[in-house]
Each structure stands twice: as structure tokens, then as C-alpha cells.
Design a protein around this motif. Sequence first.
Motif, PDB file in Angstrom:
ATOM      1  N   SER A   1      -7.142   6.762   5.941  1.00 17.47           N
ATOM      2  CA  SER A   1      -5.345   6.650   5.990  1.00 17.47           C
ATOM      3  C   SER A   1      -4.987   6.818   4.603  1.00 17.47           C
ATOM      4  O   SER A   1      -3.671   7.102   4.675  1.00 17.47           O
ATOM      5  CB  SER A   1      -5.096   5.596   6.751  1.00 17.47           C
ATOM      6  OG  SER A   1      -5.307   4.301   6.094  1.00 17.47           O
ATOM      7  N   ALA A   2      -5.994   6.750   3.543  1.00 17.57           N
ATOM      8  CA  ALA A   2      -5.183   6.486   2.318  1.00 17.57           C
ATOM      9  C   ALA A   2      -5.092   8.034   1.774  1.00 17.57           C
ATOM     10  O   ALA A   2      -4.432   8.089   0.672  1.00 17.57           O
ATOM     11  CB  ALA A   2      -6.153   5.768   1.497  1.00 17.57           C
ATOM     12  N   LEU A  28       1.009  -1.320   0.076  1.00 16.49           N
ATOM     13  CA  LEU A  28      -0.033   0.168   0.108  1.00 16.49           C
ATOM     14  C   LEU A  28       0.988   1.293   0.057  1.00 16.49           C
ATOM     15  O   LEU A  28       2.135   1.407   0.364  1.00 16.49           O
ATOM     16  CB  LEU A  28      -0.937   0.063   1.261  1.00 16.49           C
ATOM     17  CG  LEU A  28      -1.783  -1.325   1.516  1.00 16.49           C
ATOM     18  CD1 LEU A  28      -2.417  -1.239   2.842  1.00 16.49           C
ATOM     19  CD2 LEU A  28      -2.721  -1.504   0.506  1.00 16.49           C
ATOM     20  N   LYS A  29       0.195   2.445  -0.306  1.00 17.99           N
ATOM     21  CA  LYS A  29       0.884   3.620  -0.435  1.00 17.99           C
ATOM     22  C   LYS A  29       0.910   4.398   1.120  1.00 17.99           C
ATOM     23  O   LYS A  29       1.958   5.085   1.391  1.00 17.99           O
ATOM     24  CB  LYS A  29       0.437   4.931  -1.282  1.00 17.99           C
ATOM     25  CG  LYS A  29       0.563   4.000  -2.856  1.00 17.99           C
ATOM     26  CD  LYS A  29      -0.090   5.159  -3.576  1.00 17.99           C
ATOM     27  CE  LYS A  29       0.052   4.786  -5.164  1.00 17.99           C
ATOM     28  NZ  LYS A  29      -0.768   3.404  -5.391  1.00 17.99           N
ATOM     29  N   ASN A  30      -0.080   3.952   1.948  1.00 19.56           N
ATOM     30  CA  ASN A  30      -0.319   4.395   3.433  1.00 19.56           C
ATOM     31  C   ASN A  30      -0.691   3.328   4.231  1.00 19.56           C
ATOM     32  O   ASN A  30      -1.437   2.355   3.679  1.00 19.56           O
ATOM     33  CB  ASN A  30      -1.347   5.429   3.447  1.00 19.56           C
ATOM     34  CG  ASN A  30      -1.021   6.768   2.188  1.00 19.56           C
ATOM     35  OD1 ASN A  30      -0.221   7.416   2.953  1.00 19.56           O
ATOM     36  ND2 ASN A  30      -1.663   6.681   1.221  1.00 19.56           N
ATOM     37  N   ALA A  31      -0.195   3.112   5.418  1.00 23.83           N
ATOM     38  CA  ALA A  31      -0.494   2.183   6.232  1.00 23.83           C
ATOM     39  C   ALA A  31      -1.600   2.410   6.918  1.00 23.83           C
ATOM     40  O   ALA A  31      -2.102   3.617   7.378  1.00 23.83           O
ATOM     41  CB  ALA A  31       0.527   2.054   7.362  1.00 23.83           C
ATOM     42  N   PRO A  32      -2.484   1.358   7.098  1.00 24.11           N
ATOM     43  CA  PRO A  32      -3.859   1.706   7.788  1.00 24.11           C
ATOM     44  C   PRO A  32      -3.606   1.517   9.288  1.00 24.11           C
ATOM     45  O   PRO A  32      -2.662   1.066   9.858  1.00 24.11           O
ATOM     46  CB  PRO A  32      -4.783   0.247   7.392  1.00 24.11           C
ATOM     47  CG  PRO A  32      -3.611  -0.689   7.132  1.00 24.11           C
ATOM     48  CD  PRO A  32      -2.426   0.027   6.615  1.00 24.11           C
ATOM     49  N   THR A  33      -4.581   1.923  10.167  1.00 24.93           N
ATOM     50  CA  THR A  33      -4.574   2.282  11.402  1.00 24.93           C
ATOM     51  C   THR A  33      -5.109   1.019  12.132  1.00 24.93           C
ATOM     52  O   THR A  33      -5.617   0.191  11.373  1.00 24.93           O
ATOM     53  CB  THR A  33      -5.427   3.232  11.880  1.00 24.93           C
ATOM     54  OG1 THR A  33      -6.818   3.297  11.475  1.00 24.93           O
ATOM     55  CG2 THR A  33      -5.225   4.849  11.205  1.00 24.93           C
TER      56      THR A  33
END
Length: 338
Positions: A336-337, A266-271
Motif C-alpha cells: 500500500s506504500a 504514514l503517507k499511505n494507509a495500510p490495508t
Amino acid sequence: MDELRTRIDALLDEAGITGNRTLITRILLSGIQLGQDRTDRLDLKIASSALSEMGNAFRLFAPYSDVPKVTVFGSARTRQDDPLYFSARDVAAELARRGWMVVTGAGPGIMQAAAEGAGEKMALGVSIRLPFEEKPNAVVAKDTQSVEMKYFFTRKLMLVKESSGFICLPGGFGTMDEMFELLTLQQTGKAEPTPIVLLDAPGGTFWRGLERFVVDQLIPAGVISPHDFDRVLITDSAEEAVTRITGFWRNYDSLRWVDDLLVLRLKNAPTDAEIEALNDEFAPFVASGVIERADPLPVEVNDRDRVELPRVALRLRQREVGGLYRLIDALNALASAG
């Protein structure tokens, strides 16, 4: 054989080839093996032409390896005053405006409409020599960003290989063949997930007929899984088609299977809260364990395979390709994305 390899090594040295020598040696040895097997002349012509055509296509695409591409399929018989023509032109124009190159079969009809929309600098064509079809359309041919193929299988390879999204407009046998091959490649895992849009003219019902056939015949017969068609967007809106193609890559980057473990980069880590919500929603698609954040696995580190990206991992149930697409959509929709 050792002596032959030594002579091939010397030939590669003489040709100044330093990279990927193992693969090039394998290609040369395969050609020699065909000769030793006394392969039929027609079969040799097929193999020779296919290799040559692929080389020409690789050279066409090589300068644009870092540019995202979308392939547009559709009928060569669509007239220029048909609303489908306008839809193809509009969707290609908007994708080109957003930095996407548009790949077509370099023919008339829908292919010409998409090339017109993209413009000379953003259009690539892979044409086919046929007795009943026209030459490559003027938009592609004018800037010579096209390659001509003799065989459908090499052409279809190049129409699919380089693209990160696909838009199919109504067409005949050829268009349906291309569309079903896309679905087959992704259903069987032979191609990585990519967005597929079935685009109609405003108010059109062509693809809704296919959807009814899938729902009424294929799913009840058990020949596809209930969620297999979830990967496809059917729409009559060029704007919605563009949103689907570009939005698919909003957060999702790529995937890799490591044994039975599916790793999604992913481009951004999920919470933590987002991971918990994903597990609640997608539990039926997980074979065992849970969806969880993961560090790059050793094999990914060894291959330097997108190790800088955050990732989640899970064990996906077999034949749940539709569920995988829904999970990718959910990952793209996370707060978060960004």
C-alpha cells in the motif's frame, strides 16, 4: 519580577518582535538571572558564545528548512586518493542529485569529499576552530554556506538537528564520538528515528569490527538490547547507502508519543490484511493490545500535528528501539506504500 517583565515587553515592542515573545522573554530572563547569580566570567563567556553560535547556525539553515538533509561524518585525515574519499564523494553526489542537501563538518578529508560530491549549492558546512585542523574546505567556503563554531557541543547540535539521515565513514575519535552520540540519542528517545548508515570503501571491514564488538561484547553484557543495532545499516555500497537514506521516508513520515501510546504517521494507509500481518510479525514488541489504524488523537488535532496523514498506533515495549526501526522498515515495504 513583574516590573522587569513589563520592561522586557516594552523592549520587545521597541525591537519590533511580535512572535515567540514568551520564549524570547525566557532567554532574556535567563541572562539576567546569570548576572544576579554573579556567575563566573568564564561561564558567562561560554553561555554567550554558545547562544551566539546557535543563532548564526539557525540563520545558515533557515533558508533550507524545507529541503531534506543528510549529514556525512568521517575523518579529516582521509587522503584524496583513498577509496573512502571516492565513496563519500559518490554517495553525496547521488543524494544531491535526488534533492538532498549534504551537511558536513566543513573540514578536509571525508568532509571535503562529501562537499565536492554535493556541489556548492547543495553543501552546508558547520566547522570548528581547532589549532591543528585546516580551514573550511574550498567547496563550502567558496559559496559561504558555512558557519564556524568554537564549541564542539554547539557544532554537534547543528550537525544532527537539521538532518533526516546520517552517513558515517571510517574515522578516528571524533567520528566515533559523533556516531555513538547518534546511536545514544535514538536509543534514549531524545531524537526521532532516522536512518544511520555506516559506509565503508568497497571491500572494507572497518565497521564490521564494530559490529563484532557489539554482538560479542555489548549484547551479551546486557548493556544494550539485542535489537538496538538493527537501526544501523553497514555497507560498502554507496548505492545501498542512498537507498537506505531515501527509502526510510518512503511511507513513514513521523511519530508522536501520547502518554504510553506510540503514533506512527504514514503517507499511505495500510490495508486490513497488512495490519494483521504486522501484528503477527511484531507481537513480541507490543507491550499490550495490538497495532491498529488510528484517527488523529485530540492532542494532535489541537496542535494541528500532521492530522491529514493516516496513522497506526501501538504500545511499544520499553527499550525496543531496534524493534521500532524494524516496524518502520516493514511499513515502508507494504504494498500500500506505493
